[in-house]
Design an enzyme around this catalytic site. Structure first.
Site, PDB file in Angstrom:
ATOM      1  N   LYS A  30       0.694  -1.188   0.324  1.00  0.00           N
ATOM      2  CA  LYS A  30      -0.160  -0.247  -0.022  1.00  0.00           C
ATOM      3  C   LYS A  30       0.993   1.547   0.039  1.00  0.00           C
ATOM      4  O   LYS A  30       1.154   1.943  -0.861  1.00  0.00           O
ATOM      5  CB  LYS A  30      -0.705   0.105   1.557  1.00  0.00           C
ATOM      6  CG  LYS A  30      -1.570   1.036   0.982  1.00  0.00           C
ATOM      7  CD  LYS A  30      -2.523   0.448   2.714  1.00  0.00           C
ATOM      8  CE  LYS A  30      -3.995  -0.205   1.999  1.00  0.00           C
ATOM      9  NZ  LYS A  30      -4.545  -1.127   3.136  1.00  0.00           N
ATOM     10  N   ARG A  99      -3.484   2.797   8.994  1.00  0.00           N
ATOM     11  CA  ARG A  99      -4.135   2.088   8.300  1.00  0.00           C
ATOM     12  C   ARG A  99      -2.617   0.494   7.454  1.00  0.00           C
ATOM     13  O   ARG A  99      -1.404   1.075   7.179  1.00  0.00           O
ATOM     14  CB  ARG A  99      -4.298   2.496   6.289  1.00  0.00           C
ATOM     15  CG  ARG A  99      -5.335   3.429   6.086  1.00  0.00           C
ATOM     16  CD  ARG A  99      -6.083   3.227   5.488  1.00  0.00           C
ATOM     17  NE  ARG A  99      -6.994   1.989   4.639  1.00  0.00           N
ATOM     18  CZ  ARG A  99      -7.551   2.314   3.075  1.00  0.00           C
ATOM     19  NH1 ARG A  99      -6.618   3.517   2.189  1.00  0.00           N
ATOM     20  NH2 ARG A  99      -8.284   1.380   2.487  1.00  0.00           N
ATOM     21  N   GLY A 108      -8.443  -7.370   4.636  1.00  0.00           N
ATOM     22  CA  GLY A 108      -8.806  -7.436   5.304  1.00  0.00           C
ATOM     23  C   GLY A 108      -8.694  -7.725   6.841  1.00  0.00           C
ATOM     24  O   GLY A 108      -9.247  -8.283   8.074  1.00  0.00           O
ATOM     25  N   MET A 110      -5.352  -7.267   8.675  1.00  0.00           N
ATOM     26  CA  MET A 110      -4.530  -6.294   9.740  1.00  0.00           C
ATOM     27  C   MET A 110      -6.175  -5.212   9.788  1.00  0.00           C
ATOM     28  O   MET A 110      -7.029  -4.691   9.136  1.00  0.00           O
ATOM     29  CB  MET A 110      -3.762  -6.495   9.247  1.00  0.00           C
ATOM     30  CG  MET A 110      -2.926  -7.397   9.389  1.00  0.00           C
ATOM     31  SD  MET A 110      -1.167  -7.342   8.400  1.00  0.00           S
ATOM     32  CE  MET A 110      -1.071  -6.486   7.033  1.00  0.00           C
ATOM     33  N   ARG A 343      -2.782  -1.296  -6.631  1.00  0.00           N
ATOM     34  CA  ARG A 343      -2.073  -2.274  -6.344  1.00  0.00           C
ATOM     35  C   ARG A 343      -2.771  -3.767  -7.866  1.00  0.00           C
ATOM     36  O   ARG A 343      -3.592  -3.355  -8.068  1.00  0.00           O
ATOM     37  CB  ARG A 343      -2.832  -3.110  -4.676  1.00  0.00           C
ATOM     38  CG  ARG A 343      -4.189  -3.829  -5.052  1.00  0.00           C
ATOM     39  CD  ARG A 343      -4.534  -4.454  -3.666  1.00  0.00           C
ATOM     40  NE  ARG A 343      -5.761  -4.437  -3.591  1.00  0.00           N
ATOM     41  CZ  ARG A 343      -6.529  -4.537  -2.700  1.00  0.00           C
ATOM     42  NH1 ARG A 343      -5.493  -4.562  -0.820  1.00  0.00           N
ATOM     43  NH2 ARG A 343      -7.761  -5.210  -2.664  1.00  0.00           N
ATOM     44  N   HIS A 459     -15.705  -7.995   0.791  1.00  0.00           N
ATOM     45  CA  HIS A 459     -14.757  -8.818   1.506  1.00  0.00           C
ATOM     46  C   HIS A 459     -14.829 -10.461   1.091  1.00  0.00           C
ATOM     47  O   HIS A 459     -13.573 -10.688   0.405  1.00  0.00           O
ATOM     48  CB  HIS A 459     -15.014  -9.169   3.017  1.00  0.00           C
ATOM     49  CG  HIS A 459     -13.890  -9.951   4.106  1.00  0.00           C
ATOM     50  ND1 HIS A 459     -14.498 -11.428   4.503  1.00  0.00           N
ATOM     51  CD2 HIS A 459     -13.012  -9.707   4.793  1.00  0.00           C
ATOM     52  CE1 HIS A 459     -12.884 -11.548   4.958  1.00  0.00           C
ATOM     53  NE2 HIS A 459     -12.305 -10.935   4.671  1.00  0.00           N
ATOM     54  N   ARG A 584       3.742 -48.112 -13.026  1.00  0.00           N
ATOM     55  CA  ARG A 584       3.664 -49.335 -11.468  1.00  0.00           C
ATOM     56  C   ARG A 584       3.455 -51.200 -12.106  1.00  0.00           C
ATOM     57  O   ARG A 584       2.465 -50.903 -11.627  1.00  0.00           O
ATOM     58  CB  ARG A 584       3.015 -49.069 -10.012  1.00  0.00           C
ATOM     59  CG  ARG A 584       3.744 -47.545  -9.929  1.00  0.00           C
ATOM     60  CD  ARG A 584       2.321 -46.518  -9.087  1.00  0.00           C
ATOM     61  NE  ARG A 584       1.411 -45.691 -10.148  1.00  0.00           N
ATOM     62  CZ  ARG A 584       1.102 -45.243 -10.293  1.00  0.00           C
ATOM     63  NH1 ARG A 584       1.377 -43.918  -9.244  1.00  0.00           N
ATOM     64  NH2 ARG A 584       0.131 -44.689 -11.106  1.00  0.00           N
ATOM     65  N   SER A 790      15.490 -42.495 -11.143  1.00  0.00           N
ATOM     66  CA  SER A 790      13.947 -41.966 -10.825  1.00  0.00           C
ATOM     67  C   SER A 790      14.491 -42.031  -9.061  1.00  0.00           C
ATOM     68  O   SER A 790      14.001 -42.285  -8.387  1.00  0.00           O
ATOM     69  CB  SER A 790      12.734 -42.190 -12.044  1.00  0.00           C
ATOM     70  OG  SER A 790      12.058 -41.474 -11.377  1.00  0.00           O
ATOM     71  N   ASN A 794       7.637 -39.542  -2.720  1.00  0.00           N
ATOM     72  CA  ASN A 794       6.723 -40.393  -1.780  1.00  0.00           C
ATOM     73  C   ASN A 794       7.336 -41.077  -0.692  1.00  0.00           C
ATOM     74  O   ASN A 794       7.649 -40.145   0.151  1.00  0.00           O
ATOM     75  CB  ASN A 794       4.996 -40.689  -2.256  1.00  0.00           C
ATOM     76  CG  ASN A 794       5.088 -39.956  -3.474  1.00  0.00           C
ATOM     77  OD1 ASN A 794       4.681 -38.852  -3.348  1.00  0.00           O
ATOM     78  ND2 ASN A 794       3.603 -40.718  -4.287  1.00  0.00           N
ATOM     79  N   ASP A 795       8.110 -42.421  -1.350  1.00  0.00           N
ATOM     80  CA  ASP A 795       9.082 -43.370  -0.312  1.00  0.00           C
ATOM     81  C   ASP A 795       9.640 -41.731   0.044  1.00  0.00           C
ATOM     82  O   ASP A 795      10.046 -42.268   1.246  1.00  0.00           O
ATOM     83  CB  ASP A 795       9.119 -43.817  -0.828  1.00  0.00           C
ATOM     84  CG  ASP A 795       7.896 -45.176  -1.237  1.00  0.00           C
ATOM     85  OD1 ASP A 795       7.368 -45.421  -0.246  1.00  0.00           O
ATOM     86  OD2 ASP A 795       8.403 -46.027  -1.867  1.00  0.00           O
ATOM     87  N   CYS A 858       9.398 -38.949  -9.666  1.00  0.00           N
ATOM     88  CA  CYS A 858       8.100 -40.066 -10.279  1.00  0.00           C
ATOM     89  C   CYS A 858       7.072 -39.839  -9.204  1.00  0.00           C
ATOM     90  O   CYS A 858       6.467 -40.462  -9.425  1.00  0.00           O
ATOM     91  CB  CYS A 858       8.373 -40.923 -11.120  1.00  0.00           C
ATOM     92  SG  CYS A 858       8.761 -42.559  -9.938  1.00  0.00           S
ATOM     93  N   TYR A 878      13.494 -34.663 -16.146  1.00  0.00           N
ATOM     94  CA  TYR A 878      12.402 -34.620 -16.592  1.00  0.00           C
ATOM     95  C   TYR A 878      11.179 -34.513 -14.927  1.00  0.00           C
ATOM     96  O   TYR A 878      11.784 -35.291 -14.089  1.00  0.00           O
ATOM     97  CB  TYR A 878      11.497 -35.469 -17.558  1.00  0.00           C
ATOM     98  CG  TYR A 878      11.472 -36.690 -17.008  1.00  0.00           C
ATOM     99  CD1 TYR A 878      11.173 -37.747 -15.754  1.00  0.00           C
ATOM    100  CD2 TYR A 878      13.065 -37.345 -17.199  1.00  0.00           C
ATOM    101  CE1 TYR A 878      10.601 -38.987 -15.813  1.00  0.00           C
ATOM    102  CE2 TYR A 878      13.134 -38.967 -16.329  1.00  0.00           C
ATOM    103  CZ  TYR A 878      12.570 -39.657 -15.787  1.00  0.00           C
ATOM    104  OH  TYR A 878      12.535 -40.612 -15.606  1.00  0.00           O
TER     105      TYR A 878
END
Length: 906
Positions: A30, A99, A108, A110, A343, A459, A584, A790, A794-795, A858, A878
């Site tokens: 602002k 402000r 809204g 703060m 803004r 809002h 898989r 690769s 996840n694991d 992967c 990749y």
């Protein structure tokens, strides 16, 4: 602590004439933009900005920097001289607003206080100054109300109840119908509320008012709703907020005054035109609060043509200057236009894509910049389903289409219930007269938001657009009764809490019951069922098509798919996949084939095992033939069998019961008993860390070689059919190079046998998954036997953190997110410091051993926008993800390349 900080703090306060739009870190969004508009010569009320550095010192030490008061005093003196008034003086008072203004927009979240400087003495001076007694007392009651709630912590509902009582006593329905005498009484009532609830009188000293308001804005950075919003939007917690002190201009001086919010383009659709809301005889917060229904901005031309024309010119100036959609707040004081804020505006996902391409066509930005104006998260929103136009529906209302999407859920009437029901697995729609910042947690929990008041700048609308939530605002014909937890729709039908409703954020329509959904036009485009044309949906598709094209031309990362069958592979190819990064094979053995694998695992003799493998081989080969056909000419990375063993064994409890029943009935049960003994022998307490992956291949002779043979024979068959199979064989869960060397030696022998038998030369790359910390730490050794890595993130995330994903996400992740231990789940976005460090280390070590080592990922992180940028940075070749996330990964790979190039230039 403050003593250590202060030597590093230089200038703490900047006049609006001193800053510019590039100082957002220091002046907040602002303050930086107020300075920029001042520099452009636009009509901005004079004022000054207290820096974020001052806020950080205060938050760290609990005390304001010692130099701050003197600097504020100096700037206040300069402001008073410029305005020819003194703060709060009885005869000709200067009033100011205080402000918040952080680097990133937090609408809204703060605090703001208007009309600082008013007191029992100066209210008369304001009356004389304005020649309007009603205006002065209205401004005073607003100050006490905002100050009481924001600075002194008084429950805002108490002020609202007193205001409602005043209107009831006067027999009016809107604030503007209260006269000066009524407002005087209301001021007295408000002061009594402050005295009772805060334990002190409302301060009459104007400087005390300002100082307390500044401190309250600092404190609001760590308010509950601000912290929740930052977690939701992933805004860092250590930035602090700037504070803007601005001379007041008044929109509540009568019918020739007013306040409004404007957009240089429609934030919902991206279309050019006149968009915004205006409210006569009102002060700034009235518009965004949604407590009074506004008129469309276009009507300002009839109300005040001079101000309207000036505003249109300023809007064009700002859009050309910022080269983007601008969100503008303004006030008209007796025919004089003042700019209070600008803004770069929040917008819907569809608007973001349309605007980016429009600005390219206008020559304001180039294609690289257009990529920076959209995100993968926005593209994902556009791929969500929409309501079926052909469905039979019961429409009960229509409001303003504030944020698009198709949301279905049970109506709830407060945020607490929304959160509670959502955590129980219910989908909910939050229904309110209007939302306020205290509703944020309920807005996050809900599928969509419906309000009976407010417009596109309320809002609810602004926050929903920022979060990508479906929102319909200003549905005036709906009577919302939050106390009785019900909504009455035209015709008298009552929607009780828990009743299902559907809201369409693209049309503003509200329906009873659940409306069926159909695929989005963007998904239909990627599926090849839709082309660009003239209507609104086609315009969106055209914009997405162009932006994705920019990304594809600029990205370095290739994008592959996780796909286990030909159908998924073909879909992935339509979505732009450049190969399969993870097939898989265990998914191929579920269903009808499960019994064959079970017999293989439990075989007692070599003959039994060979028989099972002989039956599995042609089935596997057929799988791979179809996969190679679907992805002809593109790489297909096939992971050898990697299930936790229990997935292919009978349930031990069910089998035990079956044996016990057979024994009690004296029935024959030799096979079940033999099976139960074998299952007991192989039973594991923690199957995810047990006999799986490469370990299974080493323990069960012939299993991996059968799969390698099936891959090789399928590739040879496709070559004979003039196809172009590009198979890559991936060994899972390797922890040491010796495991890989043994499997590789067997695989190379099988491939050589198939080549000899078919007379076909096969180039089958053999590599491994890096999904264990030890594999990452010894990647240099493993690369001696691997042609590619690769990363199975996840694991790797599970083993680095010691988490069992299936268990912990439901048990304590919510608490960790709420306490700020996680900004986001490490299974959703890669943990750069922990898991990411191992990925980076392994990539570097692997390439030091084998410079041409191909690197990919992967796990589902491959389709996460933030994670894609990380994988670009560490030099992977990749990413691979589920088919529906491929467009997102393509887009983010392009954005990562542009950002990387930009940082290199800097």
């Amino acid at each position: 602590m403050s003593e250590n900080k202060e030597p590093h703090v230089a200038k703490l306060v900047y006049d609006f004439t001193e800053g510019n739009k590039d100082l957002k870190d220091l002046l907040g969004g602002k303050g930086a933009n107020l300075a920029e508009m001042t520099n452009l010569g636009l009509p901005v009320p004079p004022g000054f900005t207290i820096t974020t550095e001052a806020c950080k010192v205060y938050l760290d030490s609990g005390e304001e920097p010692a130099a701050l008061r003197d600097e504020v005093s100096a700037h206040l003196d300069a402001l008073e001289t410029k305005m020819g008034k003194k703060l709060g003086q009885p005869d000709n008072p200067l009033l100011v607003s205080v402000r918040s203004g952080a680097k990133f927009s937090m609408p809204g979240m703060m605090d703001t206080v208007l009309n600082i400087g008013l007191s029992d003495k100066s209210v008369k001076g304001l009356t004389d100054q304005a020649g309007d007694e009603r205006f002065a007392w209205d401004s005073y009651r607003r100050l006490i109300q905002m100050f009481g709630k924001t600075v002194l912590g008084v429950d805002g509902e108490l002020f609202e109840e007193a205001l409602e009582k005043a209107k009831e006593a006067k027999k009016v329905t809107v604030d503007t119908d209260l006269e000066a005498a009524d407002l005087k009484k209301l001021v007295t009532a408000f002061k009594k509320i402050v005295k009772k609830e805060a334990g002190r009188d409302f301060p009459q000293d104007p400087r005390e008012q300002m100082d307390l308001a500044i401190k309250a804005v600092f404190d609001s950075w760590n308010g509950d709703r601000a912290k929740l919003y930052r977690r939701q939007e992933r805004i860092p917690h250590d930035l602090g907020t700037a504070v803007n002190v601005c001379s007041m201009v008044f929109g509540n001086l009568g019918p020739d005054s007013g306040t409004g919010v404007a957009f240089t383009r429609d934030p919902a659709s991206g279309h050019q035109g006149v968009y915004g809301d205006y409210l006569q005889n009102a002060q700034g917060e009235d518009v965004v609060a949604g407590i009074r229904n506004t008129v469309p901005l276009a009507e300002l031309e009839q109300i005040d043509k001079k101000s309207y024309d000036q505003l249109m010119q300023i809007m064009e100036t700002l859009e050309n200057h910022y080269k983007d959609l601008c969100d503008i707040e303004f006030t008209i004081e007796r025919g004089q236009l003042w700019m209070l804020q600008t803004r770069v505006g929040k917008r819907t996902a569809g608007a973001a894509f349309r605007i980016a391409t429009q600005l390219v066509d206008q020559g304001l930005i180039d294609e690289a910049e257009a990529l920076q104006r959209v995100t993968g998260a926005q593209l994902a929103q556009l791929m969500f389903p929409r309501f079926d136009d052909e469905a039979k529906v019961e429409q009960v209302g229509r409001g303003i289409a504030a944020s698009p999407g198709a949301a279905v859920g049970k109506a709830v009437f407060d945020s607490y219930t929304a959160v509670k029901w959502s955590r129980s697995g219910e989908k909910v729609i939050l229904v309110r007269r209007e939302t306020n910042p205290d509703d944020l947690d309920g807005m996050i929990a809900a599928e969509g938001i419906l309000t009976s008041r407010g417009g596109k700048t309320s809002h609810a609308a602004v926050v929903a657009r920022g979060m990508g939530k479906t929102c319909v605002c200003g549905a005036e014909e709906l009577e919302v009764d939050t106390k009785r937890r019900r909504m009455t729709v035209p015709g008298g039908h009552v929607v009780e809490e828990g009743d299902v409703i559907s809201i369409d954020g693209s049309s503003g329509k509200v329906y009873l019951g659940e409306v069926p959904v159909v695929p989005s036009p963007v998904v239909e485009y990627f599926e090849g069922r839709m082309h660009a044309g003239a209507d609104d949906a086609d315009e969106l598709v055209e914009a997405v098509h162009r932006i994705i094209g920019y990304a594809d031309r600029m990205r370095r990362l290739r994008v592959r798919a996780n796909a286990d069958n030909a159908e998924d592979a073909l879909r992935a190819r339509r979505f732009g996949a450049q190969g399969i990064g993870l097939c898989r094979t265990e998914h191929m053995f579920l269903g009808d084939r499960r019994e064959l694998v079970e017999r293989l695992i439990l075989a007692d003799t070599e003959a039994e095992r060979e028989e099972s493998l002989k039956e599995l081989l042609p089935l596997q080969k057929a799988d791979f033939v179809e996969l190679f056909k679907a992805m002809d000419g593109l790489p297909v990375t096939i992971r050898l069998l990697d299930p936790p063993l229990h997935e292919f064994l009978p349930d031990i409890t069910e089998l035990s019961v079956r044996v016990a029943l057979a024994e009690s009935r004296q029935e024959s049960h030799e096979n079940d008993l033999r099976l139960l003994q074998a299952v007991h022998r192989l039973h594991e307490q923690n199957p995810m860390l047990g006999l799986r992956g490469v370990r299974l291949g080493l323990v069960i002779p012939g299993l991996f070689t059968m799969q390698v043979r099936a891959i090789a024979e399928a590739a040879a068959e496709r070559k004979a059919a003039k196809g172009d199979p590009r198979a890559e064989i991936m060994i899972p869960l390797v922890g040491t190079v010796q495991e890989l060397e043994i499997v590789r030696e067997e695989a190379d022998q099988v491939v050589a046998e198939v080549e000899a038998a078919t007379g076909t030369q096969l180039k089958l790359a053999i590599g491994t998954m890096i999904e264990l910390p030890r594999a990452a730490l010894t990647a240099g050794q493993i690369a001696e036997a691997a042609e590619f890595f690769s990363f199975g993130t996840n694991d790797l995330t599970q083993t680095v953190w010691g988490f069992s994903r299936d268990d912990v996400e439901a048990s304590f992740f919510t608490a960790y997110l709420e306490k700020g231990i996680f900004g986001v789940s490490p299974f959703e976005t890669i943990d750069k410091d922990g898991v990411g460090s191992l990925v980076s280390l392994a990539a570097k070590a692997g390439r030091e051993t084998r410079p041409d080592l191909k690197l990919g990922v992967c796990g589902e992180h491959g389709g996460d926008p933030e994670s894609v940028h990380f994988f670009h940075e560490v030099g992977l070749d990749y990413v691979s993800c589920s088919p529906f996330r491929i467009p997102v990964a393509r887009l983010e790979a392009g954005r990562a390349a542009v950002q990387s190039e930009g940082s290199d230039h800097r």
